[in-house]
Enzyme design. Structure first.
Site, short mmCIF file in Angstrom:
data_model
loop_
_atom_site.label_atom_id
_atom_site.label_comp_id
_atom_site.label_asym_id
_atom_site.label_seq_id
_atom_site.Cartn_x
_atom_site.Cartn_y
_atom_site.Cartn_z
N LYS A 89 0.86 -1.20 0.00
CA LYS A 89 0.00 0.00 0.00
C LYS A 89 0.88 1.24 0.00
O LYS A 89 1.79 1.38 0.81
CB LYS A 89 -0.87 0.01 1.28
CG LYS A 89 -1.76 1.25 1.38
CD LYS A 89 -3.02 1.09 0.55
CE LYS A 89 -3.77 2.39 0.32
NZ LYS A 89 -3.43 3.04 -0.98
N LYS A 113 5.50 3.84 8.44
CA LYS A 113 4.31 4.69 8.55
C LYS A 113 3.05 3.83 8.63
O LYS A 113 2.20 4.03 9.50
CB LYS A 113 4.25 5.60 7.30
CG LYS A 113 3.14 6.61 7.32
CD LYS A 113 2.91 7.26 5.97
CE LYS A 113 4.16 7.87 5.37
NZ LYS A 113 3.85 8.75 4.21
N LYS A 125 5.33 1.67 -3.23
CA LYS A 125 5.32 3.01 -3.83
C LYS A 125 5.60 2.84 -5.32
O LYS A 125 6.27 1.90 -5.72
CB LYS A 125 6.43 3.87 -3.20
CG LYS A 125 6.16 5.35 -3.27
CD LYS A 125 5.30 5.81 -2.09
CE LYS A 125 4.85 7.23 -2.25
NZ LYS A 125 4.21 7.72 -1.02
N GLY A 164 -2.50 8.40 -4.34
CA GLY A 164 -1.82 9.58 -4.87
C GLY A 164 -0.53 9.91 -4.15
O GLY A 164 -0.25 9.41 -3.06
N ASP A 165 0.27 10.73 -4.76
CA ASP A 165 1.47 11.35 -4.17
C ASP A 165 1.74 12.56 -5.07
O ASP A 165 0.81 13.04 -5.74
CB ASP A 165 2.65 10.37 -4.12
CG ASP A 165 3.79 10.85 -3.21
OD1 ASP A 165 3.69 10.72 -1.99
OD2 ASP A 165 4.80 11.39 -3.74
N SER A 380 -6.86 6.12 3.60
CA SER A 380 -6.84 5.17 2.47
C SER A 380 -7.16 3.76 2.96
O SER A 380 -7.90 3.01 2.30
CB SER A 380 -5.45 5.13 1.82
OG SER A 380 -5.28 6.15 0.87
#
Ligand code: NDP
Ligand code: 2IT
Length: 449
Positions: A89, A113, A125, A164-165, A380
């Site tokens: 994730k 995190k 990622k 998103g990022d 999320s």
């Protein structure tokens, strides 16, 4: 510690030239020696090295045509870092600077995190070296479709769930979701950050920025302080910054600065709701630089480029929300001089190592991103739950959940600080120890896989 030294040396040798990745790995492992010293099993099981080795890396060609019918070639990525706690994730970044070192550092940070959120989330990622700037709506859509054409093979609601990022917001997630659905013929929550009418969660757009400010409130509470009337600096002008500013205004703080890649704005009268609405429209609809804000509001001055730093402005609290390594030790020195009391990270790794060393020896209360910006991935995680249940919870419920999750993350940091007798207010080590321990224990329990 011989083991730690040789472990880091091995990781450096294995990943030559990956500066951001090595920076993130060294930062975590060098702080957690109180934990590593506690039990032999961490090194016997080679947990640090196993955590620094992505479970899988996918890189792929993304070909598409621009509006002039010219062929474009980009590189797509997905780093599937760690699945000890749940499916992979983490967000997608579309920016020309995107490379494997940056995505591996982000995926590594995400591991700790996501562990801190308390939700069953592994870490990943991805993204591409695609530059959305100056592209038409149709070009962005075709790029997203081309990215998904390959990436869908490796994704799934129980396998890997992007979000998103930088450069990826609701618009891009919509196009990616549409492409995923068309290719697989399945309407499932394989992406988060979706629009509210097709499986998105209330509060996901706001969650990272709002969560950051909730975390800062918890930190301030520990020193009997509140946000009301505090002068604040926020860098960036994107998703995280906008909602951090919004929540700061709600809490009675005065925000006097923000930035984007063109420079920064100092608005001595402070941003109000009308100015924030103008900024949102400028960045999200018109997609233009922030200089136009200074043309519109006379109390604001625009500083182009990077010759002068936003962090030199006199303030009480600082929230870096743009990108990695945006704050250096000179910036920290300026904040110490100005008696800044708190810095909490909205961005991932916005302080370089020298800046971290400087802030850790200063009186500034420092909230590390893996704890303070976890609100986005936490919501999320709840979007995934809602999708699996086929339900949508109310905005009020999500606000309560976000507050609770940010408070719990704060508590996890404090508990580690007490348990390992760390320095009062050492959130960095507290967060790293909590995040590492949970993932490491799950890895040991699941055997050598
Ligand atoms: P956006 O793309 O919405 O905004 C990014 C902002 O940072 C823009 O103002 C952009 O300027 C600026 N920026 C980006 N790269 C650079 C650079 N190299 N130099 C100077 N300015 C730059 O991204 P987000 O707000 O989503 O992300 C910001 C940070 O927060 C990132 O570090 C991200 O990893 C982190 N984060 C994001 C989460 C999320 O939910 N979105 C969750 C947790 C962390 P310009 O507008 O000119 O491009
Ligand atoms: O860095 C991050 O935590 C994000 N970009 C959000 C990840 C997510 O899956 O919501």
């Amino acid at each position: 510690m011989k083991n730690l030294k040789s472990t880091l040396e091995n990781i450096r040798k294995k990943n030559p030239g990956e500066n951001e990745f090595i920076q993130a790995v060294s930062e975590v492992f060098e702080t957690i020696s109180p934990l590593l010293n506690d039990e032999d099993s961490w090194f016997e099981q080679r947990i640090p090295e196993r955590m620094a080795e992505p479970e899988r890396i996918i890189t792929f060609k993304v070909t598409w045509t621009n509006d002039k019918n010219q062929v474009q070639v980009n590189r797509g990525f997905r780093v599937q870092m760690n699945s000890a706690l749940g499916p992979y994730k983490g967000g997608l970044r579309f920016h020309p600077s995107t490379n494997l070192s940056i995505l591996k550092f982000l995926a590594f940070e995400q591991t700790f995190k996501n562990s801190l959120t308390g939700l069953p989330l592994g870490a990943g990622k991805g993204g591409a070296d695609f530059d959305p700037k100056g592209k038409s709506e149709a070009e962005v859509m075709r790029f997203c479709q081309a990215w998904m054409q390959e990436a869908h093979k490796y994704l799934g609601q129980f396998t890997d769930i992007p979000a998103g990022d930088i450069g990826v917001g609701e618009r891009e997630i919509g196009y990616l979701f549409g492409a995923y659905k068309k290719i697989t013929n399945r309407f499932e929550g394989t992406l988060t950050g979706k629009g509210i009418d097709y499986g998105g969660s209330h509060l996901r757009p706001e969650a990272t920025g709002y969560g950051l400010i909730h975390f800062a409130q918890n930190m301030l509470e520990s020193i009997n302080e509140i946000l009301d009337k505090k002068v604040c600096l926020v860098s960036g002008a994107g998703n995280v910054s906008q909602f951090a500013i919004e929540k700061l205004l709600e809490e009675g703080a005065k925000v006097v600065a923000f930035s984007d890649s063109s420079g920064f704005i100092h608005d001595k009268d402070g941003i109000d709701e009308e100015k924030l609405a103008f900024l949102k429209n400028l960045k999200n609809v018109k997609r233009e630089g922030i200089e136009l804000y200074a043309n519109k509001f006379k109390s604001a001055k625009f500083y182009k480029g990077k010759n002068k730093s936003l962090w030199e402005i006199d303030a009480d609290c600082a929230f870096p929300c743009a990108t990695q390594n945006e704050v250096d030790k000179e910036d920290v020195k300026a904040m110490v001089k100005n008696k800044v009391m708190l810095l909490a990270e909205g961005a991932n790794m916005p302080l370089n190592q020298e800046a971290i060393d400087a802030i850790q020896t200063s009186k500034i209360l420092y909230g590390p991103g893996k704890a303070s910006n976890a609100g986005g991935v936490a919501i999320s995680g709840l979007e995934m739950t809602q999708n699996r249940m086929g339900r949508q919870w109310s905005k009020l419920e999500m606000e309560q959940e976000l507050r609770i999750m940010m408070r719990n993350i704060h508590t996890h940091c404090i508990d580690s600080i007490r348990q390992y007798e760390l320095k009062e207010g050492d959130y960095l080590t507290g967060a790293n120890i909590y995040g590492f321990k949970k993932v490491g224990k799950a890895m040991i329990a699941q055997g050598i896989v």
